[in-house]
Write a protein that holds these residues in place. Structure first.
Motif, PDB file in Angstrom:
ATOM      1  N   ALA A   1       0.827  -1.208   0.000  1.00  0.00           N
ATOM      2  CA  ALA A   1       0.000   0.000   0.000  1.00  0.00           C
ATOM      3  C   ALA A   1       0.862   1.260   0.000  1.00  0.00           C
ATOM      4  N   ALA A   2       1.955   1.241   0.781  1.00  0.00           N
ATOM      5  CA  ALA A   2       2.829   2.414   0.858  1.00  0.00           C
ATOM      6  C   ALA A   2       3.511   2.678  -0.481  1.00  0.00           C
ATOM      7  N   GLU A   3       3.956   1.593  -1.129  1.00  0.00           N
ATOM      8  CA  GLU A   3       4.618   1.747  -2.425  1.00  0.00           C
ATOM      9  C   GLU A   3       3.636   2.211  -3.490  1.00  0.00           C
ATOM     10  N   GLU A   4       2.411   1.678  -3.425  1.00  0.00           N
ATOM     11  CA  GLU A   4       1.369   2.093  -4.374  1.00  0.00           C
ATOM     12  C   GLU A   4       1.056   3.572  -4.206  1.00  0.00           C
ATOM     13  N   ALA A   5       1.015   4.030  -2.962  1.00  0.00           N
ATOM     14  CA  ALA A   5       0.741   5.444  -2.688  1.00  0.00           C
ATOM     15  C   ALA A   5       1.877   6.325  -3.199  1.00  0.00           C
TER      16      ALA A   5
END
Length: 302
Positions: free
Chosen positions: A4-8
């Motif tokens: 999720a952090a990388e996608e954000a």
């Protein structure tokens, strides 16, 4: 899988670059690192850098990495003239490179020259039988031609060598499901669950396949895997909650109340229906009457 952090982070950079306020090279580097497909964005922003001599020369040796990245994106976007120019520049710089040979085979594939591409890939595999990318390209090529039996054969042979490749197991499972070969798909999902037991997606997909297969034993096992999906997602998976309800009514129809274990599991069914109601109240309160009617039809509510 992208976190999720990388996608954000990727979304933030993409938004900045699209609006002219970000570092295009940083964005392109992150796309490569995360191994995601953003072909239209890569083509647009990568080509912009390649066409700017100052920016391109400032990359140093990474210039050739960008040429390769843009070549692949251009093939995805069917901008074959650009892909051809990128591959030509790479071949001039690396005349003996097998990696460039792989790009040339992909170019033949993008042009729809299947026989020529197959010949080129086979030649490259003779030199390096363990080239995973080429094995996967041959699978993709078979799928593009609608030859799913060949795709299955190639994936099975690939997995004999690279048994830990979860993406390949998942792709094979999805092909089996598309062909309604559910027993074979179930085996693939079993392998995925064994290798990564905490991924809820695998539990859910396995439960779906078991439910589709039908029969008392499969319904009972499917219910367990729907339950494990709910546990792994903190009770947030609506599909798994429905799965619990559907399995419960199917089991009840087959056992007609004779199975004490399934009588005792009514609490789980009630919890699932209650969780569904809470979820609908939060996100889709206008559909609560439809949910209530559905649960009544399943005989999970009075």
């Amino acid at each position: 899988m992208v976190g999720a952090a990388e996608e954000a982070q990727l979304a933030r950079l993409e938004n900045q670059v699209d609006n002219g306020g970000g570092d295009a090279w940083e964005y392109l580097s992150l796309v490569r690192k995360l191994k995601v497909r953003r072909s239209d964005k890569v083509f647009k922003h990568g080509l912009s850098i390649l066409n700017d001599h100052k920016q391109r020369s400032g990359l140093g040796g990474e210039e050739w990495t960008l040429y390769e990245q843009v070549a692949v994106a251009a093939m995805d976007c069917q901008c074959l003239d650009v892909a051809k120019d990128c591959i030509k520049a790479l071949r001039k710089q690396f005349p003996e490179s097998k990696r460039i040979g792989r790009l040339e085979a992909m170019f033949l594939e993008a042009k729809g020259l299947w026989a020529d591409a197959e010949k080129a890939y086979s030649s490259l595999l003779e030199d390096n039988p363990l080239d995973q990318v080429i094995h996967k390209r041959r699978v993709a090529m078979a799928k593009d031609q609608g030859n799913f039996s060949v795709a299955i054969e190639r994936l099975n042979k690939y997995l004999e060598i690279f048994m830990a490749d979860q993406d390949a197991w998942r792709e094979l499972a999805e092909i089996y499901v598309s062909l309604q070969l559910y027993k074979q798909a179930a085996f693939c999902y079993e392998e995925l669950i064994l290798s990564q037991p905490t991924v809820p997606l695998y539990h859910l997909a396995y439960a779906d396949v078991l439910y589709t297969l039908g029969g008392l034993e499969n319904y009972q096992l499917a219910k367990k895997y729907y339950a494990s999906t709910i546990d792994l997602t903190g009770g947030k998976n609506t599909r798994a909650l429905y799965g619990i309800c559907l399995c419960s009514i199917a089991i009840g129809q087959l056992t007609k109340g004779r199975n004490k274990e399934d009588k005792d599991s009514f609490e789980l069914q009630s919890l699932a229906s209650t969780a569904l109601e809470k979820e609908y109240k939060k996100r889709a309160s206008d559909k609560l009457p439809l949910l209530a009617a559905t649960l009544r039809n399943l005989k999970l509510q009075p």
